[in-house]
Each structure stands twice: as structure tokens, then as C-alpha cells.
Write a protein that holds these residues in place. Sequence first.
Motif, mmCIF file in Angstrom:
data_model
loop_
_atom_site.group_PDB
_atom_site.id
_atom_site.type_symbol
_atom_site.label_atom_id
_atom_site.label_comp_id
_atom_site.label_asym_id
_atom_site.label_seq_id
_atom_site.Cartn_x
_atom_site.Cartn_y
_atom_site.Cartn_z
ATOM 1 N N ARG A 1 0.861 -1.139 0.007
ATOM 2 C CA ARG A 1 -0.001 -0.029 -0.173
ATOM 3 C C ARG A 1 0.887 1.414 -0.050
ATOM 4 O O ARG A 1 0.579 2.313 -0.711
ATOM 5 N N ILE A 2 1.838 1.068 0.737
ATOM 6 C CA ILE A 2 2.796 2.172 0.666
ATOM 7 C C ILE A 2 3.454 2.633 -0.580
ATOM 8 O O ILE A 2 3.809 3.737 -0.984
ATOM 9 N N LEU A 3 4.106 1.598 -1.209
ATOM 10 C CA LEU A 3 4.461 1.635 -2.410
ATOM 11 C C LEU A 3 3.606 2.271 -3.675
ATOM 12 O O LEU A 3 4.063 2.837 -4.546
ATOM 13 N N GLN A 4 2.146 1.878 -3.431
ATOM 14 C CA GLN A 4 1.294 2.252 -4.399
ATOM 15 C C GLN A 4 1.134 3.658 -3.958
ATOM 16 O O GLN A 4 0.826 4.360 -5.160
ATOM 17 N N ALA A 5 1.056 4.269 -2.966
ATOM 18 C CA ALA A 5 0.781 5.337 -2.754
ATOM 19 C C ALA A 5 1.863 6.313 -3.006
ATOM 20 O O ALA A 5 1.953 7.426 -3.865
ATOM 21 N N VAL A 6 3.199 5.909 -3.153
ATOM 22 C CA VAL A 6 4.346 6.400 -3.662
ATOM 23 C C VAL A 6 4.286 6.554 -5.231
ATOM 24 O O VAL A 6 4.622 7.671 -5.867
ATOM 25 N N VAL B 1 1.851 5.699 -7.256
ATOM 26 C CA VAL B 1 0.316 6.063 -8.247
ATOM 27 C C VAL B 1 0.273 7.547 -7.623
ATOM 28 O O VAL B 1 -0.123 8.616 -8.540
ATOM 29 N N ASP B 2 0.258 8.046 -6.428
ATOM 30 C CA ASP B 2 -0.274 9.388 -5.920
ATOM 31 C C ASP B 2 0.825 10.325 -5.771
ATOM 32 O O ASP B 2 0.598 11.298 -5.373
ATOM 33 N N GLU B 3 2.213 9.911 -5.941
ATOM 34 C CA GLU B 3 3.390 10.495 -5.826
ATOM 35 C C GLU B 3 3.421 11.098 -4.390
ATOM 36 O O GLU B 3 3.986 12.142 -4.289
ATOM 37 N N ARG B 4 2.903 10.442 -3.337
ATOM 38 C CA ARG B 4 3.092 10.397 -1.925
ATOM 39 C C ARG B 4 4.330 10.377 -1.411
ATOM 40 O O ARG B 4 5.044 9.710 -1.974
ATOM 41 N N ASP B 5 4.775 10.879 -0.197
ATOM 42 C CA ASP B 5 5.708 10.428 0.537
ATOM 43 C C ASP B 5 5.450 10.244 2.145
ATOM 44 O O ASP B 5 5.409 10.802 2.921
ATOM 45 N N PRO B 6 4.855 8.914 2.290
ATOM 46 C CA PRO B 6 4.505 8.357 3.436
ATOM 47 C C PRO B 6 5.296 8.737 4.664
ATOM 48 O O PRO B 6 4.918 9.031 5.561
ATOM 49 N N SER B 7 6.736 8.411 4.299
ATOM 50 C CA SER B 7 7.696 8.788 5.515
ATOM 51 C C SER B 7 7.878 10.271 5.849
ATOM 52 O O SER B 7 7.621 10.613 6.713
ATOM 53 N N GLY B 8 7.734 11.221 4.785
ATOM 54 C CA GLY B 8 7.728 12.543 5.032
ATOM 55 C C GLY B 8 6.630 12.956 5.874
ATOM 56 O O GLY B 8 6.716 13.775 6.587
ATOM 57 N N GLU B 9 5.398 12.456 5.396
ATOM 58 C CA GLU B 9 4.142 12.693 5.883
ATOM 59 C C GLU B 9 3.920 12.436 7.445
ATOM 60 O O GLU B 9 3.564 13.188 8.391
ATOM 61 N N ARG B 10 4.561 11.044 7.744
ATOM 62 C CA ARG B 10 4.680 10.658 9.302
ATOM 63 C C ARG B 10 5.501 11.587 10.076
ATOM 64 O O ARG B 10 5.180 12.196 11.297
ATOM 65 N N GLU B 11 6.807 12.057 9.413
ATOM 66 C CA GLU B 11 7.369 13.108 10.106
ATOM 67 C C GLU B 11 7.023 14.409 10.307
ATOM 68 O O GLU B 11 7.037 15.142 11.493
ATOM 69 N N ALA B 12 6.259 14.798 9.458
ATOM 70 C CA ALA B 12 5.484 16.047 9.545
ATOM 71 C C ALA B 12 4.517 16.247 10.646
ATOM 72 O O ALA B 12 4.310 16.936 11.322
ATOM 73 N N PHE B 13 3.924 14.974 10.609
ATOM 74 C CA PHE B 13 2.626 14.878 11.734
ATOM 75 C C PHE B 13 3.548 14.688 13.032
ATOM 76 O O PHE B 13 2.865 15.559 13.938
ATOM 77 N N ARG B 14 4.324 13.984 13.276
ATOM 78 C CA ARG B 14 5.316 14.085 14.590
ATOM 79 C C ARG B 14 5.548 15.087 14.936
ATOM 80 O O ARG B 14 5.699 15.600 16.232
#
Length: 228
Positions: free
Chosen positions: A80-85, A87-100
Motif C-alpha cells: 500500500r505504501i509503495l502504491q501511494a508513492v 501512483v499518488d506521488e506521496r511521501d508516507p515517511s515525510g508525512e509521518r515526520e511532518a505529523f510527529r
Amino acid sequence: MPKPIEAIKLTKRSIESLKPRPAPVVRYDDRLSGFGVRVMPSGHRFYFVRYRNKHGRSRWFSIGEHGKVTADAARSTAQRILQAVIVDERDPSGEREAFRSAPTVNDLFDRYIAEHVERKNRPATRREFKRIVERDLRPELGRHKVDAVTRQDIDHMHSARSATPRQANLILAVCSRAFSLAELWGMRAEGTNPCSKIERYRENRRERFLSADELGRLGATLRRAESE
């Protein structure tokens, strides 16, 4: 050249067969590129997925500890993470860091008191507003992220104080001002104050009878007004 990291089929048995070493041991899955496990010197084993974001930066996303998360569940999460990266050009790790690292409501209240209440309110008002923050607002909202507080959170807090309408409205007013400043300070998107549209309670007017001295002064004032 550094020796390439060995890829294996990550299963419960293969993961538990990996022996801890003085330095972390990394093994990638031979079926899903980027998915792997890291064996720490302590013996704990953690699943992760590695990818490159749209800017080409290498990112690691920790999924969970082996034993608490199964290999199959971790692999599904990695997919799911790789698909978000991809297909959606997201950065899940960066999003997690930003939230923290995002400010909490406690951070907002600290700044609200230091930069607004202490500088712009009179002493009696400062005492009252700080009391409201410490007694009512921090316990209810302080640990939330500023941009995660919803209108429902504020409405619940306001409704719980319906028996004391004046105090409930004052708490709401202090909270609303703090969140307005949060928008100004870039802690929350403009136009998203969670206190907006919450209806204030009607407040009962408090009657007060004049003292004898006050009645005397009022009478003298009226007599002067009549004579003039």
C-alpha cells in the motif's frame, strides 16, 4: 564495491532464523522490491519498506515489529505504501515526520499566553485567561495536534459546560482567539477555526442592588441634573 544485501523470502521462519550481530542486519524480500526486515543487536526485528520519493530522495518507512506484526501483514502494508508513492506521488515517511513534528495545542497555548495574553491584556484579564487555559483547555485539547482539532471537539467541550453558560462562553471565546492566532502563525489553514459557527449560550443577566452610599450619590446626581 559494497557487497549487495541478500534478498530472501521473508517468512516467520526465515526471519527468526536471522541471528543478531553487533551491527543491524538487513534482509530484503525477494518478492516485493523495497520491503525488508532489520534485525537489531538486541534481537528485535522490525519490518520496513524503502523507496524513493518524487524528488529522488531515499526514504525508510518503519512498519512494525516482528511478533506484533506478521510477515504477510507487513508485506501488505508495504504494498500500500509503495502504491501511494508510485501512483499518488506521496511521501508516507515525510508525512509521518511532518505529523510527529507538527505543533500541539499545548504549543499553541504556550505561544498564545506569551505573545498575546501577556502583552495585550490587563492584569486581571491575564489571570482569568491563563486560569481558563490551565484548568479547562489544556486538559481537554492540549495533547491534540493543532490542525487535528475539529468543530465537534470544541462543541463537545462547550456542551459539557451548559450548566454554567457564561463560563462556557468565556472558555469558547478564549479558545477561538487562540485558534485564530494559530491561523496567523501558520499552525493551521486559514478559515478553519474549529470554534466558528458554535452557538453561544444565552447568559442570564445578574441583578445587583445599589448600596446606601451608591443610592445617595445617585440621588445627588439626579438632583443636580434637575437643577441644571
